[in-house]
Design an enzyme around this catalytic site. Structure first.
Site, PDB file in Angstrom:
ATOM      1  N   LEU A 148       5.021 -37.233 -23.435  1.00 50.44           N
ATOM      2  CA  LEU A 148       5.648 -37.256 -22.108  1.00 50.44           C
ATOM      3  C   LEU A 148       4.722 -37.855 -21.044  1.00 50.44           C
ATOM      4  O   LEU A 148       3.600 -37.385 -20.845  1.00 50.44           O
ATOM      5  CB  LEU A 148       6.053 -35.842 -21.708  1.00 50.44           C
ATOM      6  N   HIS A 149       5.208 -38.882 -20.365  1.00 43.88           N
ATOM      7  CA  HIS A 149       4.434 -39.516 -19.303  1.00 43.88           C
ATOM      8  C   HIS A 149       5.340 -40.318 -18.386  1.00 43.88           C
ATOM      9  O   HIS A 149       6.397 -40.804 -18.779  1.00 43.88           O
ATOM     10  CB  HIS A 149       3.359 -40.429 -19.884  1.00 43.88           C
TER      11      HIS A 149
END
Length: 437
Positions: free
Chosen positions: A238-239
């Protein structure tokens, strides 16, 4: 049928390599100063706690002076520090950049460095939700020198900067890191709860954190973006991405038509006269109202396996949600060879109008018509877009507001909003090679 396409994903970290055998041979301690158990004990990193705006409607109170200028001193200042230390794979500020003549002013950048720093791989594009795989590259493998600071919303509603805060594995902090293959000045990654190893999927908490970062920057030229799997995310950890570019994006100039408004005061519109169909979210009684409506919409797309991109614009006040189908068309052989030859993968920045081009011939021949033609291939059809919009509205519990009809059945008032000019703000001189032609 599993769809796969040959991908050449960009390296976002200097340690994005397949080196399982090398690590195994070295035994305990990888020597990279990474974020895993071998190197993490005793590590420290500055912590910036921004003003908590979850229950507020506006940007942070400016009557109290923050301990440091968040955008210029912390984000961009630390980014420049890493640039001086030679941590980037090329000098992005030396890349040729121009505004293409035309109504929308698409931005073209020649970034041959990115093209040369890639490695081939197989990337699955038919599943938006895929489990995290620790054997593949993820952000726990980056060197700590690539990290800029920890970031969170303050619990006591006061801005705080802790220069030497411990990196607490139990807390799993959110961190801001450089992208070593940047596409613009100040290109960073916001990685929520980095040590929890969350896959690339939006949730309410992570999206609210991204809005807090946009609001804290308080500059319309600093934008955050998100790519789902299947919409040209290259790492399943996740980013969000973010960078600074002192020019209005074409997508921000597109007129919109109001569709509906939520009970929490969030106005939802659709874009008009733009090559990619999408929804625009703005307003809300609180920042959390806005974040929840958008994140719930993203969750709906994820659960229905619809790839999408998100642009967080105007210091977190406007969010563009853009379902897309380009990778699917690629896998099915429905994209022309001419477009494929450009090797442009239209993710959030390209869809927003910042065209990152790999070949000099494409840069020199860049026109608004060419940009429009590429992005038109990204967009859902009108019929499919309406189906997807209906899915989203059902998920978030809103309905389309009916326009009054004239006697011939045509809408009397489409509630079309012309784009507002960006707030006048002194742009930083970050691109000596930016030209208007």
């Amino acid at each position: 049928m599993m769809l796969k396409i040959k991908r050449v994903p960009t390296l976002v970290s200097n340690f994005q390599k397949d080196e399982v055998e090398e690590i195994s041979a070295r035994g305990a301690g990888c020597g990279r100063n990474c974020l895993r158990n071998c190197c993490l004990p005793g590590s420290k990193l500055p912590m910036y706690a921004c003003k908590n705006l979850s229950n507020s409607k506006s940007i942070a109170d400016e009557t109290k002076e923050a301990p440091v200028d968040f955008l210029e001193s912390l984000v961009l200042g630390e980014w420049e520090d890493r640039q001086q230390k030679g941590l980037f794979r090329y000098d992005v500020t030396a890349c040729e950049t121009k505004v293409i003549p035309g109504e929308y002013g698409f931005i073209a950048q020649l970034n041959e460095g990115r093209h040369l720093k890639k490695r081939p791989t197989e990337f699955r594009v038919d599943k938006v939700l895929q489990p995290f795989d620790g054997s593949k590259f993820n952000f726990t493998k980056v060197g700590q020198e690539e990290l800029l600071f920890q970031f969170e919303a303050s619990k006591d509603d006061e801005v705080q900067l802790y220069p030497n805060a411990p990196i607490d594995p139990e807390k799993s902090p959110s961190v801001v890191a450089i992208n070593v293959s940047p596409i613009e000045y100040g290109h960073v990654l916001l990685i929520p709860k980095v040590l929890e190893c969350l896959p690339q999927r939006i949730d309410r908490d992570s999206f609210l954190l991204a809005l807090h970062m946009a609001a804290e920057a308080a500059n319309p030229y600093f934008r955050l973006g998100y790519n789902s799997l299947g919409a040209f995310a290259t790492i399943n950890h996740l980013h969000f991405q973010a960078y600074y570019l002192a020019v209005e994006f074409p997508i921000e100039k597109a007129p919109t038509r109001k569709i509906t408004c939520t009970d929490g005061g969030v106005k939802i519109s659709e874009m008009l006269n733009y090559p990619v169909r999408g929804l625009v979210f703005e307003g809300g009684n609180t920042l959390e109202d806005l974040a929840n409506v958008v994140s719930d919409s993203c969750i709906c797309l994820q659960e229905n396996n619809i790839p999408y991109n998100v642009l967080i614009s105007d210091s977190g006040k406007r969010i563009f949600l853009l379902p897309q189908c380009y990778a699917e068309k690629q896998a099915l052989g429905e994209v022309s060879a001419e477009l494929l030859d450009t090797q442009v993968n239209p993710a959030v920045w390209e869809i927003s109008g910042h065209m990152v081009l790999k070949r000099k011939e494409d840069y020199e021949g860049a026109t608004e018509a060419n940009a429009w033609r590429l992005l038109a291939e990204v967009s859902l059809s009108e019929a499919r877009f309406q189906e997807v919009t209906a899915l989203i509205f059902e998920a978030i519990g809103v309905s389309v507001e009916e326009n009054e009809k004239s006697t011939d059945g045509s809408p009397v008032d489409l509630d079309v909003t012309a784009p507002q000019p960006m707030e006048e703000i002194d742009g930083l001189n970050t691109h000596a090679t930016m030209v208007h032609v």
